[in-house]
Design an enzyme around this catalytic site. Structure first.
Site, PDB file in Angstrom:
ATOM      1  CG  ASP A 156      -6.779  -3.539   0.302  1.00  0.00           C
ATOM      2  OD1 ASP A 156      -6.435  -3.988   1.415  1.00  0.00           O
ATOM      3  OD2 ASP A 156      -6.104  -2.719  -0.350  1.00  0.00           O
ATOM      4  N   GLY A 157      -9.135  -4.812   2.998  1.00  0.00           N
ATOM      5  CA  GLY A 157      -9.530  -4.152   4.239  1.00  0.00           C
ATOM      6  C   GLY A 157     -10.409  -5.013   5.131  1.00  0.00           C
ATOM      7  N   GLY A 214      -6.561   4.252   3.974  1.00  0.00           N
ATOM      8  CA  GLY A 214      -5.718   5.218   4.667  1.00  0.00           C
ATOM      9  C   GLY A 214      -5.068   4.677   5.924  1.00  0.00           C
ATOM     10  CG  HIS A 262      -4.000  -0.449  -3.139  1.00  0.00           C
ATOM     11  ND1 HIS A 262      -4.751  -0.749  -2.015  1.00  0.00           N
ATOM     12  CD2 HIS A 262      -4.701   0.489  -3.813  1.00  0.00           C
ATOM     13  CE1 HIS A 262      -5.844  -0.010  -2.018  1.00  0.00           C
ATOM     14  NE2 HIS A 262      -5.832   0.757  -3.089  1.00  0.00           N
ATOM     15  N   GLY A 287      -4.416   0.891   8.437  1.00  0.00           N
ATOM     16  CA  GLY A 287      -4.611  -0.548   8.612  1.00  0.00           C
ATOM     17  C   GLY A 287      -5.535  -0.804   9.786  1.00  0.00           C
ATOM     18  N   GLY A 344      -3.803  -7.887   6.217  1.00  0.00           N
ATOM     19  CA  GLY A 344      -2.649  -7.207   6.805  1.00  0.00           C
ATOM     20  C   GLY A 344      -2.596  -7.443   8.294  1.00  0.00           C
ATOM     21  CB  SER A 345      -4.233  -5.666  11.111  1.00  0.00           C
ATOM     22  OG  SER A 345      -4.146  -4.458  10.423  1.00  0.00           O
ATOM     23  CG  ASP A 374      -1.997  -1.045   1.149  1.00  0.00           C
ATOM     24  OD1 ASP A 374      -2.660  -1.112   0.100  1.00  0.00           O
ATOM     25  OD2 ASP A 374      -2.186  -1.800   2.125  1.00  0.00           O
TER      26      ASP A 374
HETATM   27 ZN    ZN Z   1      -4.253  -2.137  -0.391  1.00  0.00          ZN
END
Ligand code: ZN
Length: 211
Positions: A167-168, A134, A58, A136, A189-190, A27
């Site tokens: 994503d997210g 914006g 991204h 994570g 991610g997290s 990101d």
């Molecule tokens: Zn991303």
């Protein structure tokens, strides 16, 4: 990689290299398109040097056309730009492909899939933001399932061969339902890096997504 430990970046990259993850999702935030700034070229170059899997980049930046060649030179396999950040998406997508990368377009939660109607056949990937971009570690937006179903229907109607990426806020709780709705690629991610055993968490997600 936004959720990786930047003081132990090589360790975390190697963990991903040896895991069942298919890609590195990177990101890039400019502090303008999104409030946050993630990291710049020196860090990215270090990542690219150690990563042994395709780089899925991204761009959460304004005027992304300025950096297409930079990311091609870095060895990115996929370059995704935001629909909201491009005045001429069609031209940007062609430029990404001409530079030898697969082209993706990302949509913020409020952006309707209809903005892609005329270009979806030219795309390799659509990234559906399931949180506001914006930061994570945010909560997953439930409307995503319906959006993915409608996007898959649009892609089929246009005979497009587009991968749908989420994503997210992806976790082991929503992964199966997302794949069922039509998702092909799940970004985590997290959920991975904050877990006790990141490699095992990736394996679990991989298994859920492939059943
Ligand atoms: Zn991303």
């Amino acid at each position: 990689m936004l959720a990786a430990d930047f003081a132990n970046l090589e360790r975390d990259i190697n963990m991903v290299n040896q895991s069942q993850a298919d890609w590195f999702h990177i990101d890039i935030m400019d502090g303008v398109f999104v409030p946050n700034i993630s990291f710049g070229m020196p860090v990215l170059k270090a990542m690219a040097q150690h990563a042994k899997k395709p780089l899925d980049v991204h761009l959460m930046i304004v005027d992304p056309d300025r950096y297409i060649q930079t990311f091609a030179d870095l060895g990115s396999a996929i370059l995704t730009v935001h629909a909201e950040a491009c005045t001429h998406i069609h031209r940007t997508v062609q430029a990404i492909k001409a530079a030898g990368m697969k082209a993706g377009v990302a949509l913020n939660p409020h952006t309707p899939i209809s903005v892609l109607e005329e270009v979806i056949s030219d795309l390799d990937l659509v990234c559906v933001m399931s949180v506001n971009p914006g930061f994570g570690g945010q909560q997953f937006i439930e409307n995503t399932y319906d959006k993915v179903r409608r996007l898959r229907a649009l892609s089929n109607a246009k005979n497009a061969e587009v991968m749908i990426e989420i994503d997210g806020g992806v976790t082991s709780k929503n992964a199966a339902a997302l794949v069922q709705a039509g998702a092909d690629v799940l970004v985590a991610g997290s959920f991975v890096f904050a877990s006790e055993n990141p490699s095992e968490t990736i394996s679990d997600l991989h298994a859920i997504a492939n059943t």
